[in-house]
Enzyme design. Structure first.
Site, mmCIF file in Angstrom:
data_model
loop_
_atom_site.group_PDB
_atom_site.id
_atom_site.type_symbol
_atom_site.label_atom_id
_atom_site.label_comp_id
_atom_site.label_asym_id
_atom_site.label_seq_id
_atom_site.Cartn_x
_atom_site.Cartn_y
_atom_site.Cartn_z
ATOM 1 N N PHE A 129 -34.727 21.136 64.191
ATOM 2 C CA PHE A 129 -34.406 20.304 65.358
ATOM 3 C C PHE A 129 -35.327 20.652 66.537
ATOM 4 O O PHE A 129 -35.642 21.817 66.759
ATOM 5 C CB PHE A 129 -32.936 20.533 65.729
ATOM 6 C CG PHE A 129 -32.405 19.532 66.705
ATOM 7 C CD1 PHE A 129 -32.076 18.251 66.295
ATOM 8 C CD2 PHE A 129 -32.254 19.859 68.041
ATOM 9 C CE1 PHE A 129 -31.596 17.320 67.195
ATOM 10 C CE2 PHE A 129 -31.771 18.926 68.954
ATOM 11 C CZ PHE A 129 -31.440 17.652 68.523
ATOM 12 N N ASP A 206 -28.944 27.759 62.395
ATOM 13 C CA ASP A 206 -28.409 26.697 63.242
ATOM 14 C C ASP A 206 -27.424 25.899 62.383
ATOM 15 O O ASP A 206 -27.808 25.275 61.392
ATOM 16 C CB ASP A 206 -29.574 25.815 63.730
ATOM 17 C CG ASP A 206 -29.112 24.704 64.671
ATOM 18 O OD1 ASP A 206 -27.957 24.264 64.563
ATOM 19 O OD2 ASP A 206 -29.941 24.254 65.492
ATOM 20 N N TYR A 231 -19.546 19.377 69.247
ATOM 21 C CA TYR A 231 -19.292 17.977 69.599
ATOM 22 C C TYR A 231 -19.589 17.008 68.461
ATOM 23 O O TYR A 231 -19.444 15.805 68.616
ATOM 24 C CB TYR A 231 -20.074 17.576 70.861
ATOM 25 C CG TYR A 231 -21.550 17.936 70.840
ATOM 26 C CD1 TYR A 231 -22.447 17.218 70.079
ATOM 27 C CD2 TYR A 231 -22.029 19.005 71.595
ATOM 28 C CE1 TYR A 231 -23.793 17.556 70.053
ATOM 29 C CE2 TYR A 231 -23.359 19.349 71.583
ATOM 30 C CZ TYR A 231 -24.240 18.624 70.807
ATOM 31 O OH TYR A 231 -25.566 18.970 70.784
ATOM 32 N N LYS A 232 -20.041 17.539 67.312
ATOM 33 C CA LYS A 232 -20.285 16.662 66.162
ATOM 34 C C LYS A 232 -19.024 16.641 65.293
ATOM 35 O O LYS A 232 -18.036 16.027 65.661
ATOM 36 C CB LYS A 232 -21.493 17.150 65.374
ATOM 37 C CG LYS A 232 -22.796 17.161 66.182
ATOM 38 C CD LYS A 232 -23.942 17.665 65.312
ATOM 39 C CE LYS A 232 -25.195 17.923 66.125
ATOM 40 N NZ LYS A 232 -25.782 16.715 66.714
ATOM 41 N N ARG A 380 -29.775 6.950 60.236
ATOM 42 C CA ARG A 380 -28.891 8.023 59.767
ATOM 43 C C ARG A 380 -27.477 7.475 59.659
ATOM 44 O O ARG A 380 -26.912 6.988 60.636
ATOM 45 C CB ARG A 380 -28.903 9.148 60.804
ATOM 46 C CG ARG A 380 -29.314 10.469 60.256
ATOM 47 C CD ARG A 380 -29.416 11.583 61.264
ATOM 48 N NE ARG A 380 -28.637 11.467 62.491
ATOM 49 C CZ ARG A 380 -28.533 12.441 63.378
ATOM 50 N NH1 ARG A 380 -29.128 13.598 63.171
ATOM 51 N NH2 ARG A 380 -27.843 12.282 64.486
HETATM 52 C C1 LIG Z 1 -29.591 21.034 64.543
HETATM 53 C C2 LIG Z 1 -29.355 20.934 66.004
HETATM 54 N N1 LIG Z 1 -29.604 21.980 66.804
HETATM 55 C C3 LIG Z 1 -29.401 21.922 68.141
HETATM 56 C C4 LIG Z 1 -28.925 20.779 68.739
HETATM 57 C C5 LIG Z 1 -28.780 20.713 70.244
HETATM 58 O O1 LIG Z 1 -27.700 21.421 70.684
HETATM 59 P P1 LIG Z 1 -27.317 21.572 72.241
HETATM 60 O O2 LIG Z 1 -27.409 20.233 72.864
HETATM 61 O O3 LIG Z 1 -25.906 22.119 72.169
HETATM 62 O O4 LIG Z 1 -28.242 22.551 72.849
HETATM 63 C C6 LIG Z 1 -28.634 19.667 67.950
HETATM 64 C C7 LIG Z 1 -28.120 18.430 68.565
HETATM 65 O O5 LIG Z 1 -27.981 17.401 67.985
HETATM 66 C C8 LIG Z 1 -28.859 19.745 66.560
HETATM 67 O O6 LIG Z 1 -28.618 18.694 65.772
#
Ligand SMILES: Cc1ncc(COP(=O)(O)O)c(C=O)c1O
Length: 406
Positions: A129, A206, A231-232, A380
């Site tokens: 990500f 992650d 939040y997912k 997606r």
């Molecule tokens: C794999 C992954 N890592 C990190 C994040 C971002 O997280 P945050 O907004 O809590 O920093 C996301 C957000 O969609 C994600 O999908």
């Protein structure tokens, strides 16, 4: 090719046989006709959450006022343990609710580096990500380190041998997503962590796209560090705080990079000098968002009530159904399946490639079917197993077929 009616019957039969179907009623209802297949970006609000937030805030904030900090201060730990023990195979005191995923990645990488003195390389999978990349790149630039990327096929996910070829005794830490945000590819956490440890590096996982839908055993896998958002699939709401995990054996030796008063051993002594708390609490920084942590708690409890093994089974069946319908209806129209085809090798979403993906995603949304667009030209489809039905998948994909074939 099966008829539309036969496929619809199949969806209806799957919903009838679904032990988790009653959970659909536990969410705030959608507008009639809306199909929401984007719970992997933002989960839906559980009814319990809205009710409890009103109650808890009226009572604890309204009447308890500042005295409520007596128990509010424990929430990051209590809810951290509910996530850690209930969903991640962690031990008590290894998971903390705090900050965003991005900030937690920063805190953990910075804390971990001194534990691997002399090692100047951070490894990350090429398709991880963006925020994971940015945080590592920022740290590397400021501290004169090198980021080494592992090449991946963006639809199939990372191969172990490609990671292996990037590992040596210069590597301090490897940062990977358990489930890839684009393809949904699921990595073998235990095997990869072993590989990372074989060169003496630390593994940072992650878990944003796996927590709540993929049973995870951080202890069994020997994972060192992990982060994830709520939040997912945990349905804790927009901007709800993330969590971080530090393996107990590492906990006491890692120094937090941000010395905040919530991480201080005796917060209200108001000492001039910072002394970190003995355990995971040293990774707290400032005042935690109490209402949002209550929302995390309710989201986690709903997930635990359904059971993560049952959610995993349903997610595999839902995503298998996405691929089944895609093969019947969409592949002949020029779509590709841009996710692993074996359910054991992917998380809870399926990505579809099409040269007009962005436009089709927007047209679908105009019909009330909410999916996600991701570069390059991918849709997606995320049927979150707690909040989606097989009929939802049918409706979304037949609309997509009709739009793409028109
Ligand atoms: C794999 C992954 N890592 C990190 C994040 C971002 O997280 P945050 O907004 O809590 O920093 C996301 C957000 O969609 C994600 O999908």
């Amino acid at each position: 090719v099966e008829s539309d009616t036969d496929l619809w019957e199949r969806a209806v039969a799957s919903d009838r046989a679904d032990p988790l179907a009653p959970f659909l009623e536990r969410f705030v209802p959608l507008y009639p006709g809306v199909v929401y297949l984007d719970g992997n970006s933002l989960g839906r609000p559980p009814r319990d959450t809205l009710e409890h937030l009103t109650e808890v805030m009226a009572e604890e904030w309204g009447r308890g006022l500042i005295g409520s900090w007596d128990h509010w201060a424990e929430l990051p730990f209590l809810v951290g343990d509910e996530i850690g023990i209930g969903l991640l195979g962690a031990r008590p005191g290894e998971v903390l609710v705090s900050d965003s995923t991005s900030v937690n990645i920063y805190k953990l990488v910075m804390a971990a580096l001194p534990a691997r003195p002399g090692r100047r390389v951070l490894v990350i999978e090429e398709d991880n990500f963006p925020t994971d990349h940015y945080v590592l790149a920022g740290i590397a630039r400021r501290h004169g380190l090198t980021v080494r990327t592992v090449p991946v096929d963006i639809d199939a996910g990372m191969q172990l041998s490609d990671l292996e070829s990037r590992l040596d005794d210069e590597v301090a830490l490897v940062c990977l997503s358990h489930v890839g945000y684009r393809s949904g590819a699921l990595l073998d956490m235990a095997a990869i962590t072993d590989l990372v440890h074989s060169v003496g590096a630390l593994a940072l996982w992650d878990l944003c796209h796996s927590v709540g839908v993929v049973p995870t055993d951080l202890t069994g896998a020997g994972a060192d560090l992990a982060v994830g958002c709520t939040y997912k699939y945990l349905n804790a709401g927009p901007g709800a705080p993330a969590f971080l995990y530090v393996r107990a054996e590492l906990g006491q030796s890692l120094e937090p990079p941000i010395w905040g008063w919530f991480g201080q051993v005796d917060q209200f002594a108001m000492e001039a000098a910072y002394r970190p708390r003995p355990g995971i609490g040293r990774f707290l920084v400032g005042t935690p968002p109490v209402p949002a942590i209550y929302a995390v708690r309710d989201g986690v409890r709903l997930t635990l009530e359904a059971g993560v093994d049952a959610l995993r089974r349903k997610a595999m069946n839902l995503t298998d159904f996405v691929i089944y319908l895609a093969d019947q209806w969409l592949v002949p129209l020029g779509f590709g399946v841009a996710s692993p085809r074996q359910s054991g090798r992917r998380g809870a979403h399926v990505t579809l490639a099409h040269r007009r993906a962005r436009q089709l995603r927007d047209e679908l949304a105009a019909l009330g079917v909410i999916t996600d667009f991701r570069t390059p030209e991918r849709i997606r489809v995320g049927p979150a197993p707690l909040a989606c039905s097989f009929a939802d998948v049918y409706t979304a994909l037949i609309r997509l077929r009709d739009l793409a074939g028109a």
